[in-house]
Structure formats: C-alpha cells, structure tokens
Enzyme design. Structure first.
Site, PDB file in Angstrom:
ATOM      1  CB  THR A 395      49.062  30.748  57.181  1.00  0.00           C
ATOM      2  OG1 THR A 395      49.309  29.767  56.176  1.00  0.00           O
ATOM      3  CG2 THR A 395      50.117  31.807  57.168  1.00  0.00           C
ATOM      4  CB  THR A 413      52.217  28.717  57.144  1.00  0.00           C
ATOM      5  OG1 THR A 413      51.106  27.866  56.917  1.00  0.00           O
ATOM      6  CG2 THR A 413      53.206  28.554  56.011  1.00  0.00           C
TER       7      THR A 413
HETATM    8  N1  GLY Z   1      51.115  27.760  52.467  1.00  0.00           N
HETATM    9  C1  GLY Z   1      50.409  28.886  52.037  1.00  0.00           C
HETATM   10  C2  GLY Z   1      51.279  29.919  51.453  1.00  0.00           C
HETATM   11  O1  GLY Z   1      52.461  29.971  51.752  1.00  0.00           O
HETATM   12  O2  GLY Z   1      50.829  30.694  50.645  1.00  0.00           O
END
Ligand code: GLY
Length: 587
Positions: A395, A413
């Site tokens: 992310t 992300t």
């Molecule tokens: N994909 C990681 C989150 O959104 O926490």
C-alpha cells in the site's frame, strides 16, 4: 534550490543505529536506519508533499508551486505514483482520502475502496472441501474488486480541487509516455516479483525488458498503454476509465483470465463520502477513516485504552510501555475480527468501540506486569455492553499540505505488491487483489493473518474491510497539527498509533517519531513483531512477562507525514524503504 530530502541521502543518526537491508513481506526492498542517515525533517513555510517516491513528490510540489491546492497536489501525486511506483501506486486499486479544508474548518473522509463485483458470492474462494483456496483469493483474476482509485481521485479534484483534470494528469502522462529513470527501489522490487509477474504476458511486457530481464537503476521505463489510459481519463474524466475503451479492455482481460468484473460493475462504481471517525488523546483530537476501514476505529480505541496510563513516565520503547501497547493492540484486533465490516451492509458499533468507558473497561483487564494469552481474549463489546447497565501488504501513503492550510492524508493500494500480478492488456495497469481482504470463511486468516467473520463476508457490491489509516490530528484549539499514514497491511493501524504516541506522548519531532523502532501485535497470531533497534534486554523482559516474540525482526510500514509547527511545516519521509521524499514548495 528546493529543500528536498530523499531517504537514501539524508536521515537518521541517533537511537540504536543499525544498518540492515531486508526484504519486506510486500516484496519491497527495505533499508532500515541506513548508516548515512540523519534525523532531519524537511522544513517549509509554504506547502509540502511527502510520498514514497521522489518523482511523484516533486510532481505534487510543482502543482503547489503552479498555484494548485493540497487536493490538486494529492491527485497529481496519486496519478504520478500510478506510473512511478507500480507495486502500490495505482489505477486498478482503491483507497481512502482524508481532506481538511482550512476555510471551512471541515474534515472529509472519501471512501474509494474497491467493491465486490455483482457476480461475487460468499463462498467463491472455497474449494470442494470447503477450505479457502488462497491462490484463488490472492492471485487469480477473481481476487480483483472493482477499482475505485480513478473515481476517488477525480471526486476529490471535482469537489475540492482548483485545477482541471488535464492539468493534474499532465505530469503522469508525460512520465508514462516519455518514461522515467528506474530507481534502486523499483529495480529491486521488480527483481523480487519477477516470478509472479512473468506468469502474465501483459505484466511481463509492461514491467520487464523484451528478453524478460528486469530494469536496472538508471534504465528508462516507458509505459505507452498506461499513457493512453491516462490520456483517456484526462479527456473524458471518469468515463475514460469506467466506460468506453478502458472498461472494455478490463472486461476483455476478465474474460481472458476468468475474472468477474463486468461493464455493469464498472459503470456502477460509486465513491462515498463518509463521516470521519474522530476521537481524542489527552489534549489533541484526531479524525481518521471510518469503516469500511477498521483503521480509524481501532486507532482511536487503542489511544483511548493507552490514555489510562502514563506512558511518558514509563519511557519510550521500554518493556513496561511496550507491554501496554501490545495489550491494547490485542484487544483492538480481537474486536476487529468480529465487529468490523462495510457499514453499508452490516451495522458497525463504531461509537461503542471508540467510547472512553469501553476503553477503561479493557484497561482494567490488563495486568501491567503480565501478558494475556490471545486465546483467552475475545471480542469484548458484548460482555462490556451487558455489564454496562447504564448505558473495524503493500500500500502507499502520501500527505500534502498547502500554504492555505488545506491538507490531504491519502492511503491507497493494490493490496499485495503489484496486486493480483495481472495487468490489463492494452490498458497498461495492474489489477488489485483486494477481495482477499474479505473474510473468505469465518475464522480463516487472510494474507495478513487477519481473522474475520460474517460482518466481513463477501457480498456483491460490498467493500472489503481495510486497515488503511490516513489520519489528521488537531491541537486543543482545533488547529491541524499532523497528517500521517502508512502501508503495511494489518500493521498499518499500530504503526500510525506509534507515530502519534511518539509525537504526542513521548515528545519526539516528526523525523524522530518516524524513525523510532516499532512493534506490532494483532491478537492472532499471538506474536509480537518488532523492528531492529528494540533492545535485546527489552525483548527478554517482554518474554519474561509472557509475550511470544517473533524470532526475527521485520520492517514495519513506511509513514509519510507532515507536522505543523508555529509558522512552518516539517515533513518526514520514512527511511525504511528507499526512494521516499518530502519535497517542499519553494515559491
Ligand atoms: N489491503 C490492505 C488493507 O486495505 O488493509
């Protein structure tokens, strides 16, 4: 000359100085406490942009210099990162943006998280034995939710920016069409991910040389198909992505790879503005992302629990204070597993979880000298409510701040580094694997080891629970004082917690607060993760209190923060990962 700091060239110089290179879980090459580094924030009396990638930070700073506001700079940075940081910057993913508008003294939470396609269903990742097929949930075309990034960035620009779509997209289009020099971070990361990306022809063609070799530092990476997609967005706005040629290319890719996203899913994608979740810690207040992120809720919950102790007196990163952090984290992540999900589908008891009295009740269960076992700690709201008769890895985060005091704190992300690994042929961008953030089966862990239940079960049009925690802090006079956030999957919330505690409780400057070694606990697995720099003595004491400490250190997150002083800003790009930069506006 601009005031500029890249983490490889400045940073760090006190605390335990160690130099080590590690490979992050997300495939990023990480450098922790580089020995050439010093603790210096970048300082500006005007605006500032802090992001994971130097060129993208410069794009944002240039937009500020051209008269754009913090929102214009954030949107330009977000699109630039989609070109220069392909493992996490994206068009094919989603995220959350906190916006502070100075004139209105108003904080806004923009949810552009991915949505499950209409043909998704709760059992879609189960095999014939009823077990979760992790490969399908994480690396297939079905692991992609309907992307929200383009809609989210354009929503912010339309509503709170001052520039046109074509103005803010121009730098990203140029970077994609003319190319940019690959840095060490991107080169290392492409090398690490080559096996996964080579499985898909378009991904291999886009991110590797003709013979399949990875790009070396100094090579120029040109992304012509991505440039064409960005051009369509520049000319047609959201329709340039969610309709017409780009949408058709996405759906063709779905047919090729047995994915689920349809033209209807793309046309139906919706950005949602939500009420920020706000709380306080001593004299400061903070607003962060509400569900479908668990970030804001549990950040505030952990701060509420820890407010019951005098951490400053106990001391930073000693066994007594780390123990309390761990116990606060344990309770918060236990609650996360049961109560958190998309509020459009499941009621989330936000106000109860962030109440000071619930936190007090949790703190009363914590023995200051002895670790609890996670198997004995359950999501606690039900028993608390009953006993109170009176009465929610890879992310990237960026922060922008303009000279008028407008602020953006944005985390977005693809989920894992390079998402599903599947690029859309002809369109030049990678798709997310965010469907793995749903709970594929109650009690089964996702890619970050997080356990979930029915509140986070897969349903068409639902948004998977997230840990992303873009946050803005305010002083006792309600003046904004800090914008921060981090990547790191499940560790994001505890990383942001430690930035805030380092800064507000332990009195560190923002660069110091950023560089200080971190720890993490998430209830299950019942293990403490720690970074190099936490002393062996402290780890021994924690073991003697009953904590299970991971045998090896790991690197936790990469925060990109801006703090306000009396009449200037201090920016800090995290030294843990190469390439990040805080860049100030110069005029
Ligand atoms: N994909 C990681 C989150 O959104 O926490």
């Amino acid at each position: 000359m601009k005031i500029k700091a890249t983490v490889t060239s400045i940073m760090i110089g006190f605390l335990a100085i160690v130099s080590s290179s590690t490979i992050g879980a997300d495939g990023a090459h990480t450098t922790f406490l580089d020995k050439n580094a010093r603790f210096h924030p970048v300082v500006s009396q005007l605006g500032m942009v802090v992001s994971q990638e130097t060129i993208a930070s410069q794009v944002g700073a240039d937009i500020l210099e051209a008269g754009g506001n913090a929102i214009d700079a954030a949107v330009a940075t977000g699109f630039a990162l989609a070109v220069t940081l392909p493992r996490a910057g994206n068009l094919g993913g989603g995220g959350f943006m906190m916006v502070y508008l100075a004139k209105e003294n108003k904080t806004i939470a923009i949810d552009y998280r991915e949505m499950a396609p209409l043909s998704a269903n709760k059992d879609m990742f189960l095999d014939q034995n009823g077990d979760v097929d992790n490969a399908k949930a994480r690396f297939s075309a079905q692991s992609s939710g309907v992307p929200g990034t383009v809609a989210g960035l354009l929503h912010a620009l339309d509503n709170y920016g001052s520039m046109s779509v074509s103005e803010v997209l121009k730098p990203a289009i140029k970077l994609a069409s003319k190319g940019f020099k690959v840095n060490h971070d991107l080169s290392d990361s492409l090398l690490l991910s080559s096996k996964r990306l080579h499985k898909h022809k378009a991904s291999k063609d886009y991110f590797y040389k003709a013979e399949g070799d990875y790009y070396l530092p100094g090579d120029v990476l040109v992304q012509s198909d991505l440039s064409s997609t960005l051009n369509r967005i520049s000319k047609q706005g959201g329709s340039g992505f969610y309709k017409g040629k780009t949408a058709e290319l996405i759906v063709k890719q779905m047919h090729r790879s047995a994915g689920l996203i349809s033209l209807q899913d793309l046309a139906n994608y919706k950005v949602v503005e939500r009420e920020p979740v706000c709380g306080s810690y001593r004299s400061i207040s903070l607003c962060a992302m509400p569900p479908p992120s668990s970030g804001g809720v549990h950040l505030i919950q952990m701060l509420n629990i820890l407010e019951n102790y005098n951490l400053a007196k106990l001391g930073h990163n000693n066994a007594a204070s780390i123990h309390l952090l761990i116990e606060g984290m344990r309770s918060a992540y236990a609650d996360r597993s049961l109560y958190l999900g998309d509020p459009d589908f499941t009621p989330v008891p936000v106000q109860k979880i962030i109440s000071k009295s619930y936190a007090k009740a949790i703190s009363e269960q914590i023995n200051p000298h002895k670790a609890r076992r996670s198997k004995d700690v359950y999501p606690g709201l039900d028993s608390w409510v009953t006993s109170q008769s009176n009465e929610s890895e890879e992310t990237t985060h960026f922060s922008t701040w303009d000279k008028h005091g407008n602020i953006v704190s944005n985390t977005y992300t693809l989920n894992f580094a390079y998402g599903s690994g599947i690029a859309v042929e002809g369109a030049g961008f990678l798709l997310n694997n965010e469907m793995d953030d749903f709970s594929a089966k109650p009690g089964s862990a996702n890619g970050y080891g997080l356990i979930g239940g029915t509140a986070n079960a897969i349903q068409p049009k639902k948004r998977p629970l997230s840990s992303m925690t873009p946050t803005i802090l305010f002083d006792a006079n309600n003046k904004p004082i800090l914008a921060t956030g981090s990547p790191g999957g499940s560790t994001i919330i505890t990383i942001v917690l430690q930035i805030i505690l380092n800064w507000a409780e332990f009195g560190m400057g923002i660069a110091e607060a950023t560089a200080a070694p971190r720890i993490h606990h998430q209830w299950l697995p019942d293990e403490v993760y720690y970074e190099k720099g936490i002393s062996q003595d402290t780890l021994s004491l924690l073991r003697s209190m009953g904590h299970s400490i991971q045998p090896k250190s790991r690197v936790l997150g990469s925060t990109q923060s801006i703090a306000a002083k009396e009449n200037y800003l201090e920016g800090s790009a995290d030294p843990r990962r190469q390439g990040a930069a805080a860049i100030s506006q110069n005029n």
